[in-house]
Design an enzyme around this catalytic site. Structure first.
Site, PDB file in Angstrom:
ATOM      1  N   GLN A   1       0.817  -1.223   0.000  1.00  0.00           N
ATOM      2  CA  GLN A   1       0.000   0.000   0.000  1.00  0.00           C
ATOM      3  C   GLN A   1       0.849   1.271   0.000  1.00  0.00           C
ATOM      4  OE1 GLN A   1      -2.627  -1.621   3.371  1.00  0.00           O
ATOM      5  NE2 GLN A   1      -4.025  -0.320   2.205  1.00  0.00           N
TER       6      GLN A   1
ATOM      7  N   CYS B   1     -10.647  -0.225   3.757  1.00  0.00           N
ATOM      8  CA  CYS B   1      -9.231  -0.316   3.391  1.00  0.00           C
ATOM      9  C   CYS B   1      -8.712   1.097   3.128  1.00  0.00           C
ATOM     10  CB  CYS B   1      -9.090  -1.173   2.135  1.00  0.00           C
ATOM     11  SG  CYS B   1      -7.392  -1.378   1.578  1.00  0.00           S
ATOM     12  N   LEU B   2      -7.526   1.394   3.623  1.00  0.00           N
ATOM     13  CA  LEU B   2      -6.947   2.724   3.408  1.00  0.00           C
ATOM     14  C   LEU B   2      -6.716   3.004   1.924  1.00  0.00           C
ATOM     15  CD1 LEU B   2      -4.383   2.839   6.352  1.00  0.00           C
ATOM     16  CD2 LEU B   2      -6.509   4.144   6.160  1.00  0.00           C
TER      17      LEU B   2
ATOM     18  N   HIS C   1      -7.173  -9.602   6.247  1.00  0.00           N
ATOM     19  CA  HIS C   1      -7.234  -8.491   5.286  1.00  0.00           C
ATOM     20  C   HIS C   1      -5.826  -8.099   4.823  1.00  0.00           C
ATOM     21  CE1 HIS C   1      -8.983  -4.490   3.895  1.00  0.00           C
ATOM     22  NE2 HIS C   1      -7.674  -4.267   3.887  1.00  0.00           N
TER      23      HIS C   1
HETATM   24 CO    CO Z   1      -6.461  -2.840   3.049  1.00  0.00          CO
END
Ligand code: CO
Length: 153
Positions: free
Chosen positions: A51, A88-89, A130
């Site tokens: 991410q 989710c970010l 996740h």
């Molecule tokens: Co996420």
């Protein structure tokens, strides 16, 4: 420490498979420190290295005053199911119900390369699943089976 930019859904890097960490060295520690700062600033529950556009099998989790770093994880056991909302970010402003195991056992390494085995339940188990998915390019929306994403675009 420094904040890193969190990439979002339109960035195809999110769909790539991350590679195992080979060296538990200062560059890993810098990544982990930056991820911690970035996660805390964003008030998220978890953050995977992908991410922040680093394709390493690393994630960090912050749940209920517990913070931990996970490197090269393997989920070795899954039991039961739970269903609940997830976000989710990398998909800001959205959430959807996702079914996950209610209990997982995960084997991983800490930042120094020490092996750790952790068994988690409920919300912590959900967070681990996740983040673990992110390492294989999987997003929670892949599990929603046509479920409705709720929230602002
Ligand atoms: Co996420």
């Amino acid at each position: 420490m420094a904040l890193r930019k969190i990439i979002t859904l339109e960035n195809e890097t999110l769909r790539k498979v991350s590679k195992p960490v080979k060296f538990f060295d200062e560059s890993l520690w810098e990544l982990l420190d930056d991820m911690k700062e970035t996660l805390i600033k964003s008030t998220g529950v978890g953050l995977a290295a992908v991410q922040v556009a680093v394709l390493k099998r690393v994630f960090v989790i912050s749940v209920n005053n517990t913070y931990f770093e996970v490197i090269n994880p393997t989920i070795t056991k899954k039991e039961g199911t739970q269903r609940g909302p997830e976000g989710c970010l990398s998909i800001p402003g959205k959430q959807c119900s996702v079914t996950r195991p209610n209990k997982v056992t995960v084997e991983f390494f800490d930042r120094f390369g020490n092996p750790i085995t952790l068994t988690a339940t409920e919300f912590m188990a959900r967070a681990i699943c996740h983040e673990y998915d992110h390492l294989d390019g999987i997003l929670y929306i892949d599990h929603t089976k046509g479920g409705k994403l709720e929230g602002q675009l």
